[in-house]
Design an enzyme around this catalytic site. Structure first.
Site, short mmCIF file in Angstrom:
data_model
loop_
_atom_site.label_atom_id
_atom_site.label_comp_id
_atom_site.label_asym_id
_atom_site.label_seq_id
_atom_site.Cartn_x
_atom_site.Cartn_y
_atom_site.Cartn_z
CB SER A 96 -9.76 0.69 -42.33
OG SER A 96 -9.42 1.93 -42.46
CG ASN B 132 -14.54 -2.62 -40.47
OD1 ASN B 132 -15.04 -2.34 -39.17
ND2 ASN B 132 -13.70 -2.03 -40.70
CG HIS C 160 -7.10 -2.51 -40.31
ND1 HIS C 160 -8.26 -3.08 -39.86
CD2 HIS C 160 -7.32 -1.46 -39.98
CE1 HIS C 160 -9.20 -2.17 -39.67
NE2 HIS C 160 -8.60 -1.22 -39.91
CD GLU D 127 -9.38 -7.18 -39.32
OE1 GLU D 127 -10.27 -7.75 -39.30
OE2 GLU D 127 -9.33 -5.94 -39.95
P1 NAD Z 1 -4.94 10.93 -40.34
O1 NAD Z 1 -5.61 11.97 -41.26
O2 NAD Z 1 -5.25 11.28 -38.96
O3 NAD Z 1 -3.46 10.90 -40.66
C1 NAD Z 1 -2.73 10.75 -41.86
C2 NAD Z 1 -1.48 11.75 -41.76
O4 NAD Z 1 -0.80 11.48 -42.89
C3 NAD Z 1 -1.63 13.12 -41.76
O5 NAD Z 1 -0.96 13.51 -40.59
C4 NAD Z 1 -1.12 13.53 -42.88
O6 NAD Z 1 -0.40 14.69 -43.17
C5 NAD Z 1 -0.05 12.43 -43.33
N1 NAD Z 1 0.31 12.21 -44.60
C6 NAD Z 1 -0.02 12.70 -45.88
N2 NAD Z 1 0.56 12.26 -46.96
C7 NAD Z 1 1.81 11.65 -46.27
C8 NAD Z 1 2.84 11.16 -46.87
N3 NAD Z 1 2.99 11.29 -48.34
N4 NAD Z 1 3.71 10.87 -46.09
C9 NAD Z 1 3.45 10.74 -44.77
N5 NAD Z 1 2.59 11.23 -44.18
C10 NAD Z 1 1.74 11.64 -44.84
O7 NAD Z 1 -5.53 9.58 -40.59
P2 NAD Z 1 -5.57 8.54 -40.02
O8 NAD Z 1 -6.74 8.45 -39.21
O9 NAD Z 1 -4.18 8.32 -39.01
O10 NAD Z 1 -5.52 7.37 -40.90
C11 NAD Z 1 -4.17 6.67 -41.57
C12 NAD Z 1 -4.60 5.28 -42.23
O11 NAD Z 1 -5.06 4.54 -41.29
C13 NAD Z 1 -5.65 5.41 -43.30
O12 NAD Z 1 -5.42 4.60 -43.96
C14 NAD Z 1 -6.87 5.01 -42.37
O13 NAD Z 1 -7.98 4.10 -43.26
C15 NAD Z 1 -6.32 3.91 -41.49
N6 NAD Z 1 -7.11 3.61 -40.22
C16 NAD Z 1 -7.60 4.47 -39.66
C17 NAD Z 1 -8.25 4.26 -38.36
C18 NAD Z 1 -9.11 5.40 -37.77
O14 NAD Z 1 -9.82 5.08 -36.96
N7 NAD Z 1 -8.72 6.48 -37.70
C19 NAD Z 1 -8.18 2.86 -37.99
C20 NAD Z 1 -7.81 2.13 -38.63
C21 NAD Z 1 -7.09 2.36 -39.80
#
Ligand code: NAD
Length: 649
Positions: free
Chosen positions: A122, A194, A143, A155
């Site tokens: 994001s 954003n 995104h 996005e």
């Molecule tokens: P999260 O922490 O819930 O999940 C991330 C997962 O990735 C974890 O389970 C972790 O164990 C795993 N992980 C770590 N290293 C890894 C690897 N090498 N290979 C595979 N898995 C691995 O995080 P999230 O909220 O799901 O966010 C993930 C991405 O999405 C980020 O880039 C975040 O910025 C983006 N994002 C998040 C949101 C939100 O609201 N949470 C919204 C849009 C985008």
């Protein structure tokens, strides 16, 4: 790589976003492998998918069984196994540049050269992630918003090297998921949603910091007067005050003192129990409609939002349409900022920015070149006929699809399938515009239908609902216009027909539905009541007990019951819907326009008057119709044993 080449997808990360994306991709029919670094993490993500699919099935939102969807999902902890056959990889690992770069460089070595590598980041520039690979042209941002299953927006973000081919395939892929993609054509911080959302919280925080407003006043005014789903301080508490703090410091922007002091005190919002409101031991966001005030200068906030949108347009990052779609779907805005700017008038927006810039000298008020150009060239908004959008009688509609057939049928399709064709303020205004701007002399009948195969319309768009006072909404006005439209109207229903959607269908003269359609007024469950004529129409159409059952219980009835009750004309199997509707339409279109108009008028007006007055009215109408050329044609054709040809004279 085109969309047709994408069969197998890999999702990296089984966390919040990863499991949701996996679920959405599998629901769309793709085979998908979800990978996380440990078995327990993979299992927990898979469990979340199972739970969510069950919920969707319970609500009737799944076309197949949860088991069928799960059968398309594989899980693994091995990166290579996850991606070696994937045509598209979507990375949703933690938001750390180093980790993502390492992952992408590994992904590159395990995948085919043509495989598209997408990141769900994001805030990290796609360009920085792509630079870790030898094929940055194949790297793109997709995104998704949280939670992916519910949020329709994605996005599609270009890195500096992303090829059109890659971005276009990603865009089509997102569409194939039933989601709405928007292009972000340059890799700007915060992408579109954003960036434009930023000033919403930022300006409110400056206003409070500078003693120009109170927190509750700001939240109440923005929600109850301006229609936003949440107040700026309420939103900041929800996302975490520290997040906004870091976004500003990283971008080198000044931090409003109220934010700084909360971060220093460790009161970061909901997650720490206190922020701008108190959660642990308090009532949370406890502002009330009375806290809204006329002296709150909301234009300061909206002018900055519109300015931000202008910058993106001027820099070719996104179009006005993409920005508006993004903020409607991604941030729940009641109206797109460009549309709102056109409504407010861009002169007042620019004047507000200029005067703030003059008095404070702060960069954040510096007007975008594009905004100034629009104003200088007279494109000052809706009233001028042109602003971000062009307004004329042949205007392009954003939320409906209109076709005026040669045979005189005016077909209006409610076109927001991603929201089950919910009736937004804009959609209502667009229908009114079509009905009022089309010469009814050229129209023989009007058909209303819903886009997609799930709903006619699932109801009013609640987003932005609370802020409007009833007299400001188009709800009753639209239904009155439809009810009084001088041509026959027909609602073609396939799927949900609820709340405001049901009211629109009831305002039509006739209704034909598929047997698996459902009708109802869920308003009561929201603490509301049908507000677009629903109570009054059903009490006139149904025996009282049935009408009250519908409104009081808020339950849905199926199409066969609706047909038995007399609420709809026919309930037919899906395969027969088109032919049944066409056979009705052919009678309406081929019928005598004047007699149909008069019949409609006297029957509508007759609903509310006593029989004698009604008969009197009918006699007058009969007298008028008798002298028309159509009446002559009708009787002559009958004598000649041929089909009549009515011309509406
Ligand atoms: P999260 O922490 O819930 O999940 C991330 C997962 O990735 C974890 O389970 C972790 O164990 C795993 N992980 C770590 N290293 C890894 C690897 N090498 N290979 C595979 N898995 C691995 O995080 P999230 O909220 O799901 O966010 C993930 C991405 O999405 C980020 O880039 C975040 O910025 C983006 N994002 C998040 C949101 C939100 O609201 N949470 C919204 C849009 C985008």
């Amino acid at each position: 790589m085109t969309l047709d080449d994408i069969d197998r997808v890999a999702v990296i990360g089984a966390g919040n976003m990863g499991h949701g994306i996996t679920e959405v991709v599998a629901m769309a029919g793709y085979d998908v492998t979800m990978r996380d670094i440990r078995t327990d993490l993979v299992e927990s993500g898979y469990g979340d998918i199972e739970w969510s699919l069950e919920k969707l099935a319970e609500k009737g939102l799944l076309d197949e069984s949860p088991g069928d969807v799960l059968a398309r999902i594989e899980t693994t902890t091995e990166l290579e196994t996850a991606v070696d056959e994937a045509d598209l990889v979507i990375e949703a690992a933690p938001e750390e540049l180093a980790l993502k770069r390492e992952l992408f460089s590994e992904l590159e070595s395990y995948t085919d050269r043509r495989t598209i590598l997408a990141s769900n980041t994001s805030s990290i520039p796609i360009t920085d992630i792509a630079a870790a690979t030898e094929r940055p042209g194949r790297v793109v941002g997709t995104h998704f918003f949280n939670p992916p299953v519910k949020m329709d927006l994605v996005e599609v973000v270009y890195g500096e090297e992303t090829t059109d081919d890659t971005a276009e395939t990603a865009f089509e892929f997102v569409e194939s998921l039933g989601k709405t993609p928007i292009y972000v054509r340059k890799d700007v911080r915060g992408f579109v949603v954003n960036s434009v959302l930023g000033p919403f919280g930022d300006e409110a925080a400056w206003m409070v910091s500078e003693g120009d407003a109170e927190i509750r006043e700001a939240d109440a005014t923005m929600v109850h007067e301006r229609g936003y789903p949440m107040g700026p301080f309420e939103l900041s508490d929800l996302t975490g005050i520290d997040i906004g703090y870091h976004v500003r410091t990283e971008a080198g922007r000044p931090v409003p003192p109220v934010i700084e002091s909360k971060v220093e005190a460790g009161d970061l919002g909901r997650k720490t129990g206190a922020g701008f409101y108190t959660y642990e031991g308090g009532d949370g966001p406890d502002y009330a409609p009375e806290d809204a005030s006329d002296s709150f200068d909301w234009l300061r906030i909206e002018a900055r939002i519109i300015n931000e949108a202008s910058k993106l347009i001027g820099n070719d990052v996104a179009t006005a349409e993409a920005i508006d779609t993004g903020l409607l779907l991604g941030a729940g805005f009641p109206e797109g900022p460009c549309r709102r700017g056109d409504e407010l008038g861009l002169v007042s927006v620019l004047e507000k920015l200029d005067s703030l810039y003059e008095t404070t000298g702060a960069d954040r008020y510096e007007a975008a070149e594009h905004l100034r150009e629009l104003v200088d060239s007279g494109r000052t908004g809706e009233e001028a006929g042109e602003g971000f959008y062009t307004y004329d009688d042949a205007r392009e509609y954003a939320t409906i699809d209109v076709e005026h057939r040669e045979d005189g049928l005016l077909r209006i399709e409610l076109d927001r399938p991603e929201r089950l064709n919910a009736l937004s303020e804009e959609l209502r205004a667009e229908i009114i515009h079509v009905l009022e701007s089309t010469d009814d002399g050229e129209v023989r009948a009007v058909l209303f239908e819903g886009a997609g195969d799930r709903a006619f319309s699932a109801g009013a768009d609640i987003t932005g609902f609370s802020g409007r006072k009833p007299h400001e909404t188009e709800v009753t006005r639209l239904n009155r216009i439809v009810d009084e439209y001088p041509r026959p109207t027909l609602a073609k229903v396939d799927g949900f027909c609820l709340g405001g959607g049901f009211e629109l269908a009831l305002a039509c003269d006739l209704r034909i539905a598929t047997t698996d359609s459902e009708f109802g007024f869920p308003e009561i469950d929201l603490g509301l009541l049908p507000g677009g004529g629903g109570t009054q129409r059903v009490i006139r159409m149904l025996p009282e007990a049935r009408a009250k059952e519908l409104v009081f219980r808020g339950n849905r009835i199926d199409a066969e019951t609706a047909s038995e009750w007399g609420l709809i004309n026919r309930a037919v199997p899906g395969a027969e819907l088109d032919s049944t509707v066409e056979s009705f339409l052919s009678d309406l279109i081929g019928g005598p326009p004047v007699a149909l108009r008069m019949a409609k008028r006297v029957m509508n007006e007759g609903r509310d008057i006593d029989l004698d007055a009604g008969l009197e009215m009918e006699a007058q109408a009969f007298g008028l119709v008798l002298s028309t050329e159509d009446a002559n044609e009708g009787t002559t054709a009958f004598m000649d044993d041929r089909d009549p040809h009515f011309e509406g004279k």
